[in-house]
Every structure is written in structure tokens, then in C-alpha cells.
Design a protein around this motif. Structure first.
Motif, PDB file in Angstrom:
ATOM      1  N   LYS A  30       0.835  -1.213   0.000  1.00  0.00           N
ATOM      2  CA  LYS A  30       0.000   0.000   0.000  1.00  0.00           C
ATOM      3  C   LYS A  30       0.865   1.256   0.000  1.00  0.00           C
ATOM      4  CE  LYS A  30      -3.837  -2.095   2.480  1.00  0.00           C
ATOM      5  NZ  LYS A  30      -4.537  -2.179   3.764  1.00  0.00           N
ATOM      6  N   TYR A  31       1.917   1.255   0.794  1.00  0.00           N
ATOM      7  CA  TYR A  31       2.795   2.419   0.868  1.00  0.00           C
ATOM      8  C   TYR A  31       3.515   2.637  -0.473  1.00  0.00           C
ATOM      9  CZ  TYR A  31       6.231   5.750   2.512  1.00  0.00           C
ATOM     10  OH  TYR A  31       7.003   6.876   2.659  1.00  0.00           O
ATOM     11  N   LYS A  34       1.113   4.089  -2.964  1.00  0.00           N
ATOM     12  CA  LYS A  34       0.901   5.506  -2.642  1.00  0.00           C
ATOM     13  C   LYS A  34       2.055   6.356  -3.164  1.00  0.00           C
ATOM     14  CE  LYS A  34       0.312   8.639   1.234  1.00  0.00           C
ATOM     15  NZ  LYS A  34       0.854   8.917   2.537  1.00  0.00           N
ATOM     16  N   GLN A  35       3.279   5.895  -2.964  1.00  0.00           N
ATOM     17  CA  GLN A  35       4.442   6.637  -3.434  1.00  0.00           C
ATOM     18  C   GLN A  35       4.461   6.729  -4.964  1.00  0.00           C
ATOM     19  OE1 GLN A  35       6.798   8.318  -1.462  1.00  0.00           O
ATOM     20  NE2 GLN A  35       5.128   7.876  -0.058  1.00  0.00           N
ATOM     21  N   GLU A  37       1.918   6.524  -7.068  1.00  0.00           N
ATOM     22  CA  GLU A  37       0.829   7.371  -7.560  1.00  0.00           C
ATOM     23  C   GLU A  37       1.055   8.846  -7.244  1.00  0.00           C
ATOM     24  OE1 GLU A  37      -2.787   5.455  -6.224  1.00  0.00           O
ATOM     25  OE2 GLU A  37      -2.583   3.913  -7.780  1.00  0.00           O
ATOM     26  N   GLU A  38       1.553   9.159  -6.070  1.00  0.00           N
ATOM     27  CA  GLU A  38       1.820  10.558  -5.714  1.00  0.00           C
ATOM     28  C   GLU A  38       2.891  11.178  -6.604  1.00  0.00           C
ATOM     29  OE1 GLU A  38       2.801  10.744  -1.549  1.00  0.00           O
ATOM     30  OE2 GLU A  38       0.697  10.576  -0.942  1.00  0.00           O
ATOM     31  N   ASN A  39       3.779  10.339  -7.139  1.00  0.00           N
ATOM     32  CA  ASN A  39       4.885  10.845  -7.941  1.00  0.00           C
ATOM     33  C   ASN A  39       4.733  10.563  -9.431  1.00  0.00           C
ATOM     34  OD1 ASN A  39       7.035  11.964  -6.000  1.00  0.00           O
ATOM     35  ND2 ASN A  39       6.349  10.078  -5.012  1.00  0.00           N
ATOM     36  N   GLY A  40       3.566  10.068  -9.834  1.00  0.00           N
ATOM     37  CA  GLY A  40       3.310   9.824 -11.253  1.00  0.00           C
ATOM     38  C   GLY A  40       4.186   8.757 -11.875  1.00  0.00           C
ATOM     39  N   LYS A  83      12.269   4.288  -0.610  1.00  0.00           N
ATOM     40  CA  LYS A  83      12.837   5.635  -0.720  1.00  0.00           C
ATOM     41  C   LYS A  83      13.977   5.667  -1.722  1.00  0.00           C
ATOM     42  CE  LYS A  83      11.317   7.153   3.770  1.00  0.00           C
ATOM     43  NZ  LYS A  83      11.659   7.588   5.104  1.00  0.00           N
TER      44      LYS A  83
END
Length: 91
Positions: A30-31, A34-35, A37-40, A83
Motif C-alpha cells: 500500500k505504501y 501511494k508513493q 501514484e503521488e509521484n506519477g 525511498k
């Protein structure tokens, strides 16, 4: 304690550690999503059980394979984790 008993104890401990690590995989998936999708970042979850993703670097579309459960990035043995992967994918 005999050698056999020690081996059995270590084996049980190893299995328990593995179960604990694998129990965290859904949250790590999930994390990672999220990363991405948030960053395209273009991605595809190939295996939900182990968190195996294909994802593509923004600059040139190069394919990277990532395992959210372990943080492994294929071909990059010296770095691990979402990261570090995001740093690479956003180049």
C-alpha cells in the motif's frame, strides 16, 4: 541442550521471523502504491503475496523490479527500500 534441539529452536525462530516479515507485506505494498501514484510513476503489481512490482523510471522509461516485502531492487544490491527506489525512478 543438544545440537538437534538447538537446530529445531533456530528453525522455529527463523519461521516465526519470516511470518512476522511477511505479515508486513500488505502495508508495504500500500505504501509503495501511494508513493508511485503521488509521484506519477508507472507501475504494475505482479504478485500481491510478495509485493513484486514492475515500475518505470520517469526520464527514460527504464524498467525496474521491486519487491515491497523485502525492499529489494533487482540489479542494485547495495541499495534497498522504496525511498531509494523513488530516488532512482524520479531521475
Amino acid at each position: 541442550m543438544s545440537d538437534v534441539e538447538i537446530w529445531e529452536l533456530l528453525n522455529r525462530m527463523s519461521k516465526e521471523n519470516h511470518r512476522e516479515r511477511m505479515a508486513k507485506t500488505p502495508d508495504r505494498i500500500k505504501y509503495a502504491i501511494k508513493q508511485f501514484e503521488e509521484n506519477g510513476i508507472e507501475y504494475n503489481l505482479l504478485n500481491k503475496e510478495i509485493g513484486h512490482f514492475h515500475c518505470h523510471r520517469k526520464s527514460d522509461g527504464k524498467l525496474y523490479q521491486f519487491w515491497a516485502g523485502t525492499g529489494k531492487i533487482r540489479g542494485l544490491e547495495s541499495v534497498r527500500g522504496i525511498k531509494e527506489l523513488m530516488r532512482i525512478l524520479l531521475q
